[in-house]
Motif scaffolding. Structure first.
Motif, mmCIF file in Angstrom:
data_model
loop_
_atom_site.group_PDB
_atom_site.id
_atom_site.type_symbol
_atom_site.label_atom_id
_atom_site.label_comp_id
_atom_site.label_asym_id
_atom_site.label_seq_id
_atom_site.Cartn_x
_atom_site.Cartn_y
_atom_site.Cartn_z
ATOM 1 N N LYS A 1 -2.860 5.462 7.380
ATOM 2 C CA LYS A 1 -2.678 6.090 6.017
ATOM 3 C C LYS A 1 -0.665 6.022 6.674
ATOM 4 O O LYS A 1 -0.493 5.122 5.646
ATOM 5 N N LYS A 2 0.383 5.248 7.718
ATOM 6 C CA LYS A 2 1.429 4.419 7.643
ATOM 7 C C LYS A 2 1.290 3.499 7.659
ATOM 8 O O LYS A 2 2.585 3.251 7.195
ATOM 9 N N ASN A 3 0.793 2.739 7.228
ATOM 10 C CA ASN A 3 0.181 1.144 6.855
ATOM 11 C C ASN A 3 0.200 1.011 5.912
ATOM 12 O O ASN A 3 0.280 -0.009 5.042
ATOM 13 N N ILE A 4 0.179 1.845 4.178
ATOM 14 C CA ILE A 4 0.688 1.864 3.405
ATOM 15 C C ILE A 4 1.625 3.240 2.940
ATOM 16 O O ILE A 4 1.877 4.248 3.240
ATOM 17 N N THR A 5 2.568 1.901 1.951
ATOM 18 C CA THR A 5 3.253 2.383 1.188
ATOM 19 C C THR A 5 4.096 2.695 -0.416
ATOM 20 O O THR A 5 3.313 1.932 -0.858
ATOM 21 N N SER A 6 4.944 3.220 -0.883
ATOM 22 C CA SER A 6 4.502 3.600 -2.178
ATOM 23 C C SER A 6 6.002 4.059 -2.704
ATOM 24 O O SER A 6 6.446 4.508 -1.976
ATOM 25 N N GLU A 7 6.491 3.787 -4.214
ATOM 26 C CA GLU A 7 7.420 3.248 -4.700
ATOM 27 C C GLU A 7 7.720 3.799 -6.167
ATOM 28 O O GLU A 7 6.951 2.210 -6.985
ATOM 29 N N PHE A 8 8.369 4.391 -6.461
ATOM 30 C CA PHE A 8 8.252 5.056 -7.543
ATOM 31 C C PHE A 8 9.620 4.912 -8.432
ATOM 32 O O PHE A 8 10.222 6.363 -7.713
ATOM 33 N N LYS A 9 9.862 4.209 -9.577
ATOM 34 C CA LYS A 9 10.893 4.634 -10.155
ATOM 35 C C LYS A 9 10.567 4.346 -11.138
ATOM 36 O O LYS A 9 9.853 4.909 -12.128
ATOM 37 N N SER A 10 11.901 4.678 -12.295
ATOM 38 C CA SER A 10 11.152 5.221 -13.472
ATOM 39 C C SER A 10 11.011 4.485 -14.558
ATOM 40 O O SER A 10 10.430 4.648 -15.501
ATOM 41 N N LEU A 46 5.887 0.397 -6.802
ATOM 42 C CA LEU A 46 5.620 -0.867 -6.344
ATOM 43 C C LEU A 46 4.496 0.244 -4.347
ATOM 44 O O LEU A 46 4.685 0.686 -4.306
ATOM 45 N N LEU A 47 3.601 -0.908 -4.039
ATOM 46 C CA LEU A 47 2.659 0.015 -3.651
ATOM 47 C C LEU A 47 2.746 -1.987 -2.614
ATOM 48 O O LEU A 47 2.080 -2.368 -2.469
ATOM 49 N N LEU A 48 2.492 -1.095 -0.625
ATOM 50 C CA LEU A 48 2.818 -2.142 -0.106
ATOM 51 C C LEU A 48 1.378 -1.314 1.068
ATOM 52 O O LEU A 48 1.201 -0.055 1.594
ATOM 53 N N ILE A 49 0.322 -2.912 1.052
ATOM 54 C CA ILE A 49 -0.386 -2.413 2.259
ATOM 55 C C ILE A 49 -0.573 -3.477 3.957
ATOM 56 O O ILE A 49 -0.473 -4.580 3.376
ATOM 57 N N VAL A 50 0.455 -3.063 4.707
ATOM 58 C CA VAL A 50 0.286 -4.148 5.267
ATOM 59 C C VAL A 50 -1.434 -3.619 6.589
ATOM 60 O O VAL A 50 -1.863 -2.825 7.138
ATOM 61 N N ASP A 51 -1.188 -5.377 7.236
ATOM 62 C CA ASP A 51 -3.273 -5.210 7.892
ATOM 63 C C ASP A 51 -3.866 -4.494 7.360
ATOM 64 O O ASP A 51 -4.894 -3.858 8.863
ATOM 65 N N PHE A 52 -3.803 -4.804 6.373
ATOM 66 C CA PHE A 52 -5.750 -4.138 6.101
ATOM 67 C C PHE A 52 -6.727 -5.508 5.832
ATOM 68 O O PHE A 52 -6.356 -7.021 5.195
ATOM 69 N N ASN A 53 -7.946 -5.980 6.515
ATOM 70 C CA ASN A 53 -8.531 -6.931 6.377
ATOM 71 C C ASN A 53 -8.156 -8.386 6.930
ATOM 72 O O ASN A 53 -8.181 -9.179 6.759
ATOM 73 N N GLY A 54 -6.951 -7.676 7.737
ATOM 74 C CA GLY A 54 -6.476 -9.218 8.592
ATOM 75 C C GLY A 54 -4.913 -9.507 7.299
ATOM 76 O O GLY A 54 -4.681 -10.832 7.438
ATOM 77 N N GLU A 78 13.574 -3.472 18.160
ATOM 78 C CA GLU A 78 12.194 -3.703 17.779
ATOM 79 C C GLU A 78 12.366 -4.832 15.918
ATOM 80 O O GLU A 78 11.496 -5.923 15.386
ATOM 81 N N LEU A 79 12.440 -3.906 15.791
ATOM 82 C CA LEU A 79 13.377 -4.543 14.146
ATOM 83 C C LEU A 79 13.525 -5.515 13.955
ATOM 84 O O LEU A 79 12.929 -6.756 13.284
ATOM 85 N N GLU A 80 14.566 -6.286 14.791
ATOM 86 C CA GLU A 80 15.394 -7.104 15.097
ATOM 87 C C GLU A 80 14.601 -8.273 15.550
ATOM 88 O O GLU A 80 14.155 -9.830 15.023
ATOM 89 N N LYS A 81 13.138 -8.451 16.412
ATOM 90 C CA LYS A 81 12.108 -8.858 16.879
ATOM 91 C C LYS A 81 11.168 -9.513 15.516
ATOM 92 O O LYS A 81 10.299 -9.996 15.896
ATOM 93 N N LYS A 82 10.408 -8.666 14.512
ATOM 94 C CA LYS A 82 9.666 -9.199 14.039
ATOM 95 C C LYS A 82 10.110 -9.550 13.182
ATOM 96 O O LYS A 82 11.271 -9.058 12.754
ATOM 97 N N PRO A 83 8.893 -10.647 12.904
ATOM 98 C CA PRO A 83 9.165 -11.232 11.481
ATOM 99 C C PRO A 83 8.918 -10.720 10.258
ATOM 100 O O PRO A 83 8.498 -9.549 10.520
ATOM 101 N N LYS A 84 9.438 -11.432 9.340
ATOM 102 C CA LYS A 84 8.983 -11.218 8.053
ATOM 103 C C LYS A 84 7.805 -10.875 7.483
ATOM 104 O O LYS A 84 7.132 -12.269 7.956
ATOM 105 N N LEU A 85 7.389 -9.991 6.639
ATOM 106 C CA LEU A 85 5.908 -9.923 6.871
ATOM 107 C C LEU A 85 5.541 -10.390 5.250
ATOM 108 O O LEU A 85 6.712 -10.589 4.154
ATOM 109 N N ARG A 86 4.904 -11.293 5.239
ATOM 110 C CA ARG A 86 3.965 -11.919 3.845
ATOM 111 C C ARG A 86 3.503 -10.969 3.418
ATOM 112 O O ARG A 86 1.968 -10.364 4.045
ATOM 113 N N PHE A 87 2.824 -10.759 1.625
ATOM 114 C CA PHE A 87 2.264 -10.127 1.187
ATOM 115 C C PHE A 87 1.120 -11.087 0.112
ATOM 116 O O PHE A 87 1.717 -11.692 -0.677
#
Length: 223
Positions: free
Chosen positions: A99-108, A112-120, A61-70
């Motif tokens: 909630k699974k469409n929203i992810t974040s990463e905190f480094k020192s 980084l905040l990523l939101i997938v498929d919100f309002n298209g 499934e991962l190989e078939k998914k296209p790269k997302l644009r943000f």
């Protein structure tokens, strides 16, 4: 099919053992060689099919998914207290998103905040070069009805003058003597650097600014 090929090969080998004529033996040897080749190709095909069947579904499934644009999120605000800096991202209706469409990463030093498929669309908020270091493990994400809150846990209680670190534009310009020069001298060095590296339009604007400044100083001298 492979069972039939095996039987054919066994039969050909038996015939070769009892054959008396050289021409017949040559024909049988050619048949044996072709049968073995066919068996090898079939075994290879079977092995490839087995590899496909045992391949993890997640990988396929991962190989078939296209790269997302943000789309970059450029509008946000923040507040702070002694323990944390809270970044507010206003997004009407975000609370309804999975909630699974929203992810974040905190480094020192970055967030980084990523939101997938919100309002298209897919959205991204990147905050590199934070003003001061944070505790990545202690930082967190909160999703409200119409906004997202990024809680950046401070590593010290000192006040942040700004959210992101901004490099001093006058630093490291010119030689060592520039360290003792006043801000006006630093500005001149920056202007010189811009003039040397700029295009024709930039050079024209800077030249006009220098000319105007010189004329104003001459007028002041006459007065």
């Amino acid at each position: 099919m492979s069972e039939e090929i095996t039987k054919d090969l066994e039969e050909l080998e038996k015939l070769l053992e009892i054959s008396q004529r050289d021409n017949v033996k040559k024909i049988l040897l050619g048949g044996i060689e072709l049968t073995k080749k066919k068996m090898t190709e079939e075994n290879k095909t079977i092995e490839e099919e087995k590899k496909k069947e045992t391949k993890p579904i997640e990988t396929i499934e991962l190989e078939k998914k296209p790269k997302l644009r943000f789309v970059n999120i450029t509008s946000y605000s923040y507040t702070q207290d002694t323990s944390a800096v809270t970044v507010y991202v206003k997004l009407p209706g975000i609370g309804k998103l999975n909630k699974k469409n929203i992810t974040s990463e905190f480094k020192s030093n970055r967030v980084l905040l990523l939101i997938v498929d919100f309002n298209g669309k897919n959205h991204k908020l990147a905050l590199p070069n934070l003003s001061k270091p944070i505790d990545g493990n202690g930082s967190s994400l909160k999703i409200k009805r119409n906004r997202i809150e990024l809680i950046l846990k401070k590593t010290s209680k000192e006040h942040w003058q700004q959210l992101r670190f901004k490099k001093n534009p006058y630093k490291n310009l010119g030689d060592e003597k520039d360290k003792d020069e006043d801000p006006q001298a630093g500005m001149m060095n920056l202007m010189k650097k811009m003039y040397q590296e700029g295009d024709d339009e930039t050079k024209r604007m800077i030249a006009e600014s220098w000319t105007k400044s010189r004329e104003e100083k001459m007028k002041e001298g006459l007065n």
